[in-house]
Design an enzyme around this catalytic site. Structure first.
Site, PDB file in Angstrom:
ATOM      1  N   GLY A   1       6.088  -6.248  -8.656  1.00 32.21           N
ATOM      2  CA  GLY A   1       5.031  -7.151  -8.220  1.00 32.21           C
ATOM      3  C   GLY A   1       4.554  -8.041  -9.348  1.00 32.21           C
ATOM      4  O   GLY A   1       4.900  -7.828 -10.515  1.00 32.21           O
TER       5      GLY A   1
ATOM      6  N   LEU B   1       4.297   3.598  -1.740  1.00 31.49           N
ATOM      7  CA  LEU B   1       2.942   4.110  -1.500  1.00 31.49           C
ATOM      8  C   LEU B   1       2.666   4.411  -0.032  1.00 31.49           C
ATOM      9  O   LEU B   1       1.687   5.084   0.280  1.00 31.49           O
ATOM     10  CB  LEU B   1       1.901   3.132  -2.047  1.00 31.49           C
ATOM     11  CG  LEU B   1       1.464   3.369  -3.506  1.00 31.49           C
ATOM     12  CD1 LEU B   1       2.641   3.258  -4.455  1.00 31.49           C
ATOM     13  CD2 LEU B   1       0.373   2.387  -3.919  1.00 31.49           C
TER      14      LEU B   1
ATOM     15  N   TYR C   1      -1.016  -3.095  -0.725  1.00 35.11           N
ATOM     16  CA  TYR C   1      -0.752  -3.902   0.462  1.00 35.11           C
ATOM     17  C   TYR C   1      -1.644  -5.127   0.332  1.00 35.11           C
ATOM     18  O   TYR C   1      -2.873  -5.004   0.378  1.00 35.11           O
ATOM     19  CB  TYR C   1      -1.107  -3.097   1.719  1.00 35.11           C
ATOM     20  CG  TYR C   1      -0.806  -3.796   3.031  1.00 35.11           C
ATOM     21  CD1 TYR C   1       0.188  -3.332   3.870  1.00 35.11           C
ATOM     22  CD2 TYR C   1      -1.549  -4.907   3.440  1.00 35.11           C
ATOM     23  CE1 TYR C   1       0.454  -3.951   5.090  1.00 35.11           C
ATOM     24  CE2 TYR C   1      -1.284  -5.543   4.637  1.00 35.11           C
ATOM     25  CZ  TYR C   1      -0.284  -5.067   5.463  1.00 35.11           C
ATOM     26  OH  TYR C   1      -0.023  -5.694   6.654  1.00 35.11           O
TER      27      TYR C   1
ATOM     28  N   TYR D   1      -8.174  -5.812   4.919  1.00 34.91           N
ATOM     29  CA  TYR D   1      -7.692  -5.690   3.536  1.00 34.91           C
ATOM     30  C   TYR D   1      -8.821  -5.270   2.603  1.00 34.91           C
ATOM     31  O   TYR D   1      -8.687  -4.318   1.829  1.00 34.91           O
ATOM     32  CB  TYR D   1      -7.089  -7.023   3.083  1.00 34.91           C
ATOM     33  CG  TYR D   1      -6.840  -7.095   1.594  1.00 34.91           C
ATOM     34  CD1 TYR D   1      -5.822  -6.357   0.996  1.00 34.91           C
ATOM     35  CD2 TYR D   1      -7.636  -7.897   0.777  1.00 34.91           C
ATOM     36  CE1 TYR D   1      -5.602  -6.419  -0.366  1.00 34.91           C
ATOM     37  CE2 TYR D   1      -7.417  -7.967  -0.583  1.00 34.91           C
ATOM     38  CZ  TYR D   1      -6.402  -7.217  -1.154  1.00 34.91           C
ATOM     39  OH  TYR D   1      -6.196  -7.272  -2.515  1.00 34.91           O
TER      40      TYR D   1
END
Length: 285
Positions: free
Chosen positions: A10, A36, A60, A124
């Site tokens: 990432g 994860l 996420y 989120y």
């Protein structure tokens, strides 16, 4: 010290793998080796590696998609960090984790400090807040760095999207009524390494004194419209920009109107952070 780094492919994980060198033996794992979403795998990997420190930038981050995948978002952003915290405590290890400005509702036009009341307005943000709470509940030595509007020269982010669209189109319509602080992934990684270097020099007492939440985002504030202006100016792209309101660009997940973080606490205790314009210029060089 053995450092277990998640999400190494990432945009923040990639930079951390570089910044953490010299602080210990870095075991950097991407999703193919530590997913994860698979909590049993998370436990098994930690028990196999036996780290003294876990650094977890994996998350996420698909804000709009999370509205239709809340279970997956909470498993990755809340349950998995909770498992990491539990396993780290069993090992006598510490945990570094990253959270977001989206834990705040964004209805107060003043920079948020660490103890301000949270109140996420999308899935989120709620999943990231639950992750913070799970880590704190585990009682493990930890640092939670809340950051904002993360970008870099790899992965999926606003900077790369705007560069691509500006080269393809004559005009872009950009939201101009949401306020935040764009933060380069390398700024996050380098600041983390500076803090952890101090932790290494401070011994076990250091973690008892410094565990908790810190805001880690670039200095200054801007809007997505002004950020885009700066991006295309730095890139030398000729593209007209049209400011629009959030209402004119409907998306599944509501965004905070004002989510600027005050990083004063981190800067007073650990290190200075750059202005977002200076960091953007360095990134685009």
């Amino acid at each position: 010290m053995k450092i277990l780094l998640t999400g190494s492919s990432g945009q923040v994980g990639y930079e951390l793998e570089r910044s953490l060198q010299g602080l210990g033996e870095v075991v950097a794992l991407d999703r193919s080796r530590m997913d994860l979403a698979d909590l049993d795998q998370v436990r098994a990997v930690i028990r196999a590696v036996q780290p003294g420190l876990i650094v977890n930038p994996a998350a996420y981050t698909a804000v709009d998609k999370a509205e239709s995948e809340p279970e997956l978002a909470f498993r990755i952003n809340a349950e998995a960090p909770g498992v990491m915290a539990e396993e780290a405590k069993k090992l006598g290890a510490a945990l570094v984790h990253y959270s977001t400005d989206y834990v705040f509702p964004g209805d107060d036009p003043a920079p948020r400090v660490e103890h301000d009341a949270t109140g996420p307005i999308n899935v989120y943000g709620a999943s990231k807040l639950a992750g913070e709470q799970a880590i704190a509940a585990a009682g493990v030595p930890h640092l939670i760095f809340r950051t904002s509007w993360v970008y870099g020269m790899r992965g999926k982010n606003f900077l790369l999207t705007m560069l691509k669209l500006a080269r393809e189109r004559d005009e872009l319509r950009i939201v101009a009524d949401q306020h935040g602080a764009p933060t380069w992934s390398r700024t996050i990684a380098d600041a983390t390494a500076l803090v952890l270097a101090q932790a290494g020099a401070g011994g076990q007492d250091w973690w008892q004194q410094h565990s908790g939440i810190y805001h880690l985002s670039s200095q200054g504030q801007t809007t997505w419209f002004e950020f885009t202006q700066a991006i295309i100016e730095q890139a030398g792209i000729d593209c007209r920009l049209q400011p629009i309101t959030s209402a004119e660009y409907p998306v599944p997940a509501r965004r905070p109107q004002y989510s600027v973080l005050s990083s004063q606490r981190l800067q007073q205790q650990f290190c200075r952070l750059p202005h977002w314009r200076d960091a953007l210029a360095l990134c685009m060089r």
